[in-house]
Design a protein around this motif. Structure first.
Motif, PDB file in Angstrom:
ATOM      1  N   LEU A   1       0.832  -1.205   0.000  1.00  0.00           N
ATOM      2  CA  LEU A   1       0.000   0.000   0.000  1.00  0.00           C
ATOM      3  C   LEU A   1       0.869   1.258   0.000  1.00  0.00           C
TER       4      LEU A   1
ATOM      5  N   GLY B   1       1.887   2.288  -3.288  1.00  0.00           N
ATOM      6  CA  GLY B   1       0.815   2.710  -4.180  1.00  0.00           C
ATOM      7  C   GLY B   1       0.029   1.591  -4.806  1.00  0.00           C
ATOM      8  N   VAL B   2       0.239   0.345  -4.374  1.00  0.00           N
ATOM      9  CA  VAL B   2      -0.514  -0.796  -4.908  1.00  0.00           C
ATOM     10  C   VAL B   2      -1.920  -0.785  -4.310  1.00  0.00           C
ATOM     11  N   PRO B   3      -2.967  -0.783  -5.109  1.00  0.00           N
ATOM     12  CA  PRO B   3      -4.331  -0.813  -4.567  1.00  0.00           C
ATOM     13  C   PRO B   3      -4.577  -2.104  -3.782  1.00  0.00           C
ATOM     14  N   LEU B   4      -5.312  -1.976  -2.694  1.00  0.00           N
ATOM     15  CA  LEU B   4      -5.575  -3.130  -1.841  1.00  0.00           C
ATOM     16  C   LEU B   4      -6.264  -4.255  -2.608  1.00  0.00           C
ATOM     17  N   ARG B   5      -7.114  -3.920  -3.575  1.00  0.00           N
ATOM     18  CA  ARG B   5      -7.860  -4.949  -4.305  1.00  0.00           C
ATOM     19  C   ARG B   5      -6.955  -5.901  -5.072  1.00  0.00           C
ATOM     20  N   HIS B   6      -5.763  -5.431  -5.450  1.00  0.00           N
ATOM     21  CA  HIS B   6      -4.837  -6.309  -6.168  1.00  0.00           C
ATOM     22  C   HIS B   6      -4.357  -7.466  -5.292  1.00  0.00           C
TER      23      HIS B   6
ATOM     24  N   VAL C   1     -13.314  -2.894  -0.751  1.00  0.00           N
ATOM     25  CA  VAL C   1     -11.974  -2.737  -1.312  1.00  0.00           C
ATOM     26  C   VAL C   1     -11.915  -1.645  -2.377  1.00  0.00           C
ATOM     27  N   HIS C   2     -13.061  -1.280  -2.940  1.00  0.00           N
ATOM     28  CA  HIS C   2     -13.069  -0.262  -3.995  1.00  0.00           C
ATOM     29  C   HIS C   2     -13.272   1.151  -3.456  1.00  0.00           C
TER      30      HIS C   2
ATOM     31  N   PRO D   1     -12.335   4.624  -1.576  1.00  0.00           N
ATOM     32  CA  PRO D   1     -11.079   5.385  -1.405  1.00  0.00           C
ATOM     33  C   PRO D   1     -10.475   5.158  -0.021  1.00  0.00           C
TER      34      PRO D   1
ATOM     35  N   ASP E   1      -7.671   0.157   3.358  1.00  0.00           N
ATOM     36  CA  ASP E   1      -6.384  -0.278   3.894  1.00  0.00           C
ATOM     37  C   ASP E   1      -6.574  -1.525   4.757  1.00  0.00           C
TER      38      ASP E   1
END
Length: 332
Positions: free
Chosen positions: A273, A276-281, A307-308, A310, A313
């Motif tokens: 995180l 900058g990696v989105p949590l959903r990945h 997860v989508h 803003p 975390d």
């Protein structure tokens, strides 16, 4: 290859076994061998290597699976993979998708043993000349379409083994190149594990790993009586705790509760995180952890819906765990 390191493995699965998935699987199964998604040799040579060959140090032992049919390109890609730190380079001779057929690689290579042998020989030569020499292996099917000729299958293996390949991952079905989708190719052609067992009996010096349709702990353990390893595919993804139970059984270690295993992933998630990696990945690989358990549906819902948003975390994961525990208590 070290016998203990191939007893349990997780199959290469397109769009699923990326680095985030493999880090999670490593927590679940400290001793299992992990495989990347298939990457075409051209992509390795010309593409975004930092993305395509992403790998966290905790993943070892981890193999890179390559697709392709041009020996020179496969050799170059294999060397790149070895120098990037992968512990094995595996050539895909089993994928039946239309895209793979159009590119003359994957399962259609079962019909071209001489080409596979030339590719393997070139890959071995290239990898052995690198600073990080590793094994080159092959993942294959039993045959193509309605070809059920044992001697032809054995001839394929013998030809490729003569080029230096000592380990074969055998998906114990035929690949139907016409009329079946890739999903149907994993379900419709009948499983014939006996061919993998027979290969091990008749070629005892080869290492044989059985793949295809393995969905329970007793099944996986049963295969080890006849072959060197069992490779789980979609069962390990949809029910990842099965992977943990199997690793614990094979190595006589205690099973850990699902929440404890998941919380062990927190440092990795927070580091990703911060990059900058989105949590959903990451969380898309976690959804099956409570498969068939009380609260499992709530776990998936909380993660899937939150997860989508803003700022999603680690606190979302904790909320999912809390909701799961509450639901399980009510069901008890």
């Amino acid at each position: 290859m070290d016998a203990a390191s191939i007893r349990l493995s997780v199959a290469p699965m397109m769009d699923w076994t990326d680095s985030h998935c493999r880090v999670f699987h490593r927590l679940l199964a400290p001793h299992a061998r992990l495989y990347s998604e298939m990457v075409h040799a051209n992509a390795v040579i010309h593409g975004d290597r930092d993305r395509l060959l992403a790998m966290d140090p905790v993943e070892h032992p981890v193999a890179l699976q390559l697709g392709g049919s041009e020996p020179a390109l496969l050799a170059q890609a294999a060397r790149i993979g070895a120098e990037r730190g992968f512990d094995e380079i595996n050539l895909n001779c089993g994928c039946p998708s239309d895209r793979v057929q159009a590119g003359r690689f994957g399962a259609c290579l079962m019909r071209e043993p001489a080409l596979v042998a030339a590719s393997v020989a070139a890959m071995i030569e290239s990898v052995q000349a690198s600073a990080h020499p590793v094994a080159v292996t092959v993942k294959c099917r039993l045959g193509v379409d309605d070809d059920h000729d044992w001697d032809r299958f054995l001839g394929f293996v013998d030809t490729v083994a003569a080029a230096g390949c000592a380990l074969f991952v055998v998906h114990a079905r035929n690949a139907w190149l016409k009329g079946l989708s890739p999903k149907e190719n994993r379900e419709v052609p009948p499983l014939r594990y006996e061919w993998a067992y027979r290969l091990k009996r008749e070629r005892p010096r080869l290492q044989v790993v059985v793949n295809g349709g393995i969905a329970s702990l007793p099944e996986a353990v049963g295969h080890l009586a006849h072959a060197d390893g069992a490779m789980l595919g979609r069962a390990a993804y949809h029910d990842p705790y099965l992977l943990h139970r199997l690793d614990a059984t094979l190595h006589d270690t205690p099973e850990r509760p699902r929440p404890d295993l998941l919380r062990a992933l927190r440092p990795y998630v927070e580091a990703q995180l911060a990059r900058g990696v989105p949590l959903r990945h990451i969380t898309r690989h976690l959804l099956g952890l409570f498969h068939a358990q009380p609260g499992g549906r709530v776990f998936r819902q909380v993660l899937g819906e939150g997860v989508h948003r803003p700022g999603a975390d680690w606190s979302l994961v904790e909320r999912a765990l809390a909701a799961t525990a509450s639901t399980a208590e009510l069901a008890a």
